[in-house]
Design a protein around this motif. Structure first.
Motif, short mmCIF file in Angstrom:
data_model
loop_
_atom_site.label_atom_id
_atom_site.label_comp_id
_atom_site.label_asym_id
_atom_site.label_seq_id
_atom_site.Cartn_x
_atom_site.Cartn_y
_atom_site.Cartn_z
N GLU A 73 0.93 -1.03 -0.13
CA GLU A 73 -0.13 0.02 0.16
C GLU A 73 0.99 1.30 0.10
N ALA A 74 2.04 1.35 0.83
CA ALA A 74 2.73 2.31 0.95
C ALA A 74 3.47 2.76 -0.46
N GLU A 75 3.85 1.65 -1.28
CA GLU A 75 4.38 1.75 -2.64
C GLU A 75 3.48 2.39 -3.48
N VAL A 109 -0.81 12.75 0.20
CA VAL A 109 0.25 12.83 1.11
C VAL A 109 0.10 12.70 2.55
N GLN A 110 -0.87 13.56 2.98
CA GLN A 110 -1.32 13.52 4.36
C GLN A 110 -2.08 11.81 4.73
N GLU A 115 -0.73 7.19 7.88
CA GLU A 115 -0.54 5.90 8.00
C GLU A 115 0.85 5.39 8.43
N GLU A 116 1.76 6.13 7.84
CA GLU A 116 3.04 5.70 8.36
C GLU A 116 3.18 6.00 9.88
N GLU A 117 2.99 7.25 10.18
CA GLU A 117 3.10 7.54 11.53
C GLU A 117 2.37 6.81 12.73
N PHE A 121 5.17 3.20 12.01
CA PHE A 121 6.00 3.76 12.85
C PHE A 121 6.05 2.77 14.21
N PRO A 122 5.06 2.74 14.84
CA PRO A 122 4.77 1.64 15.91
C PRO A 122 5.14 0.36 15.79
N ALA A 123 4.79 -0.37 14.47
CA ALA A 123 5.28 -1.59 14.19
C ALA A 123 6.64 -1.81 13.99
N ILE A 124 7.29 -0.96 13.44
CA ILE A 124 8.76 -1.06 13.26
C ILE A 124 9.47 -0.92 14.57
#
Length: 157
Positions: A73-75, A109-110, A115-117, A121-124
């Protein structure tokens, strides 16, 4: 960012997210003359950010089952942003579509940043040690510096 200690990759990515948000805010207030400069800054920042994530962050995420699920999804979101960036680049700031496309890009972008933050981020952070995150941060900065000239060259139309 001259810090005595290398920032971890999550801090670096988050700082870039805040920088892009500022650039979008400037673009919203810009007149036609300033708008193209604002867009060029957004283009450079997002292109560098996405390429560096794809070369450094996403391969690291693939190593963990807990984070691998987010990559596709990120890609796809990166691809959507790249397409919008190229569409905007082909327009003139005076074109009626220019500001509309920038708003569309901002919204995309928002969504990606959220989703990233909030999820990635918590998962990584659960998967990687502080040392690993710092080493990735170093690699992120190094890779981004290497890509900078290539991205600047792509901007000149």
């Amino acid at each position: 960012m001259a810090k005595s200690q290398t920032q971890n990759i999550l801090s670096l990515i988050e700082a870039e997210h805040r920088q892009v948000e500022k650039l979008f805010a400037e673009a919203e207030k810009a007149d036609s003359n300033q708008l193209y400069d604002c867009f060029n800054q957004i283009y450079k920042a997002l292109t560098l950010h996405a390429r560096t994530e794809e070369l450094v962050f996403y391969p690291a995420m693939r190593e963990y089952e807990e984070t691998e699920q987010y990559i596709e999804e990120a890609e796809a979101e990166h691809e959507e942003a790249k397409i919008l960036l190229e569409e905007i680049k082909a327009l003139k700031p005076t074109d009626s579509e220019f500001k509309t496309k920038i708003k569309e890009l901002k919204k995309a972008v928002q969504h990606h940043v959220g989703e990233e933050e909030e999820e990635i981020f918590p998962a990584i952070s659960d998967c990687m040690s502080d040392r690993q995150l710092s080493e990735l941060g170093q690699e992120f900065e190094k890779t981004k510096a290497q890509l900078e000239e290539e991205v600047k060259a792509a901007m000149i139309t």
